[in-house]
Write a protein that holds these residues in place. Structure first.
Motif, mmCIF file in Angstrom:
data_model
loop_
_atom_site.group_PDB
_atom_site.id
_atom_site.type_symbol
_atom_site.label_atom_id
_atom_site.label_comp_id
_atom_site.label_asym_id
_atom_site.label_seq_id
_atom_site.Cartn_x
_atom_site.Cartn_y
_atom_site.Cartn_z
ATOM 1 N N TYR A 1 -3.664 26.025 1.959
ATOM 2 C CA TYR A 1 -3.318 25.043 0.947
ATOM 3 C C TYR A 1 -4.086 25.327 -0.334
ATOM 4 O O TYR A 1 -5.166 25.937 -0.316
ATOM 5 N N SER A 2 -3.535 24.905 -1.442
ATOM 6 C CA SER A 2 -4.218 24.957 -2.737
ATOM 7 C C SER A 2 -3.921 23.655 -3.464
ATOM 8 O O SER A 2 -2.761 23.255 -3.584
ATOM 9 N N SER B 1 -9.030 25.015 -2.107
ATOM 10 C CA SER B 1 -8.115 25.828 -1.302
ATOM 11 C C SER B 1 -8.787 26.126 0.020
ATOM 12 O O SER B 1 -10.012 26.076 0.155
ATOM 13 N N GLY B 2 -7.961 26.426 1.003
ATOM 14 C CA GLY B 2 -8.523 26.723 2.315
ATOM 15 C C GLY B 2 -7.442 27.000 3.324
ATOM 16 O O GLY B 2 -6.273 27.192 2.983
ATOM 17 N N GLY B 3 -7.842 26.996 4.594
ATOM 18 C CA GLY B 3 -6.916 27.246 5.684
ATOM 19 C C GLY B 3 -6.432 25.943 6.281
ATOM 20 O O GLY B 3 -5.932 25.082 5.564
ATOM 21 N N ALA C 1 -0.283 20.026 -5.453
ATOM 22 C CA ALA C 1 -0.687 20.668 -4.197
ATOM 23 C C ALA C 1 0.413 21.604 -3.727
ATOM 24 O O ALA C 1 1.609 21.348 -3.935
ATOM 25 N N PHE C 2 -0.014 22.696 -3.055
ATOM 26 C CA PHE C 2 0.916 23.696 -2.538
ATOM 27 C C PHE C 2 0.430 24.160 -1.167
ATOM 28 O O PHE C 2 -0.771 24.294 -0.932
ATOM 29 N N VAL C 3 1.381 24.414 -0.278
ATOM 30 C CA VAL C 3 1.060 24.765 1.103
ATOM 31 C C VAL C 3 1.826 26.026 1.502
ATOM 32 O O VAL C 3 2.995 26.189 1.158
ATOM 33 N N LYS D 1 -2.041 34.050 -5.589
ATOM 34 C CA LYS D 1 -2.811 34.747 -6.613
ATOM 35 C C LYS D 1 -2.389 34.285 -8.003
ATOM 36 O O LYS D 1 -3.225 34.067 -8.887
ATOM 37 N N ALA D 2 -1.086 34.100 -8.202
ATOM 38 C CA ALA D 2 -0.586 33.619 -9.488
ATOM 39 C C ALA D 2 -1.035 32.188 -9.749
ATOM 40 O O ALA D 2 -1.389 31.830 -10.878
#
Length: 348
Positions: A63-64, A80-82, A102-104, A112-113
């Motif tokens: 997630y970020s 971010s993390g797992g 948020a993005f998963v 990276k982008a």
């Protein structure tokens, strides 16, 4: 006042001062806290669920979370993390207004982008690709930033996530021959046509990439070349999801594929099925392609005029006497919910 009483008074005043100093330090250290809850519409989990046909779709692997300032022009915090745990954000000021996204399960290149984005404007240009959409890496995102004014104490914020893709699946194939009721059909292949190759990661009002190319996509669990699926009036192809046994029917793994949202009425996303008709003596009568527009026959949802993200399209297909002459199947499309479908993010 004697010296003894004066000494005791001084000790008491020092104690009060120390307690006041400690409390100030605790308040200053804690300050406002954002507690973030990532919730996918349709449900997610941090480990595989063996009671579902697609356990990978419900897992958060990475997630970020990005937090921008009042107008979204600068990045304030990034997490971010797992596997997902409780997300807390500190270091914010009371009265500060932030925008949270948020993005998963992003692909490595997309993450990276995202990590390089310093503003919401930068983020609105990031794309995800259809080639990266699999059961174990199904990208989910907030479609608009959650705007929140930070208050004293704990600020609970829910971030609703939607899947960028839809899942198209075929749950049954049958024949319904009245005249030649002893004929049979072999399904040779299943594919998706005119699938959008890319999608905006962060919608902010724009979802579909207008200039995105379209491509043919093979379906997972499709018939293998040279080993098609045979169906007849007495043998229906049915996909079983709960492991129970069937009589006089075939059990196969459900054919499915992922597709991005597609509003192009001139080139809608379609299912391409290739099939062969056999007579009662085993002679080939005809082989041809059948095209089915995925969203066209949605039951009970006449306003569903294009392929939309975060839906599951479940197709039931049937061959009739005129199917091979007309190149047309009897099609029933049902929407199987991943959960309520929304295009706006809400804060509880």
């Amino acid at each position: 006042m004697n010296i003894k009483n004066l000494f005791l008074l001084l000790l008491l005043l020092v104690g009060f001062a120390a307690c006041s100093s400690d409390n100030d330090e605790i308040d200053e250290k804690e300050g406002p806290v954002l507690v973030l809850d990532l919730k996918a519409l349709g449900g997610v989990t941090t480990k595989a669920d063996n009671n579902t046909t697609f356990p990978g779709e419900k897992v958060i692997d990475t997630y970020s979370v990005l937090i921008f300032n009042t107008n979204g022009s600068a990045l304030r915090n990034k997490l971010s993390g797992g596997s997902l745990t409780r997300l807390e954000v500190t270091g914010l000021s009371e009265g500060e207004v932030v925008n949270i996204v948020a993005f998963v399960n992003m692909s490595a290149e997309t993450k990276k982008a995202v990590d390089a984005c310093g503003s919401l404007d930068d983020l609105s240009k990031v794309l995800e690709t259809i080639a990266n959409q699999t059961e174990s890496q199904l990208t989910m995102a907030t479609t608009s930033a959650v705007r929140r004014e930070v208050t004293t104490g704990t600020n609970n914020v829910q971030l609703n996530l939607v899947r960028l893709a839809s899942r198209v699946q075929v749950s049954s194939i049958s024949t319904n021959f009245k005249i030649a009721n002893d004929y049979s059909v072999t399904v040779n292949s299943l594919k998706l046509l005119q699938v959008k190759t890319s999608s905006y990661l962060y919608g902010s009002g724009a979802i579909e990439v207008d200039e995105s190319e379209q491509q043919e996509r093979a379906m997972f669990n499709a018939p293998k070349e040279g080993a098609g699926w045979n169906v007849s009036n007495t043998q229906k192809l049915t996909i079983i999801t709960d492991g129970s046994a069937l009589k006089n029917e075939m059990e196969v793994a459900m054919p499915y594929a992922y597709a991005f949202e597609n509003t192009n009425s001139d080139a809608p996303t379609q299912l391409l099925l290739n099939a062969t008709l056999w007579d009662n003596k085993g002679n080939e009568v005809a082989t041809r392609n059948f095209k089915v527009t995925v969203h066209e026959k949605v039951v009970g949802n006449e306003g569903h005029t294009y392929l939309k993200r975060n839906y599951i399209y479940d197709l039931g297909l049937s061959f009739e006497d005129t199917s091979f002459d007309m190149g047309a199947l009897v099609v029933k499309v049902a929407i199987v919910p991943w959960g309520s479908v929304k295009q706006e993010t809400e804060v509880d």
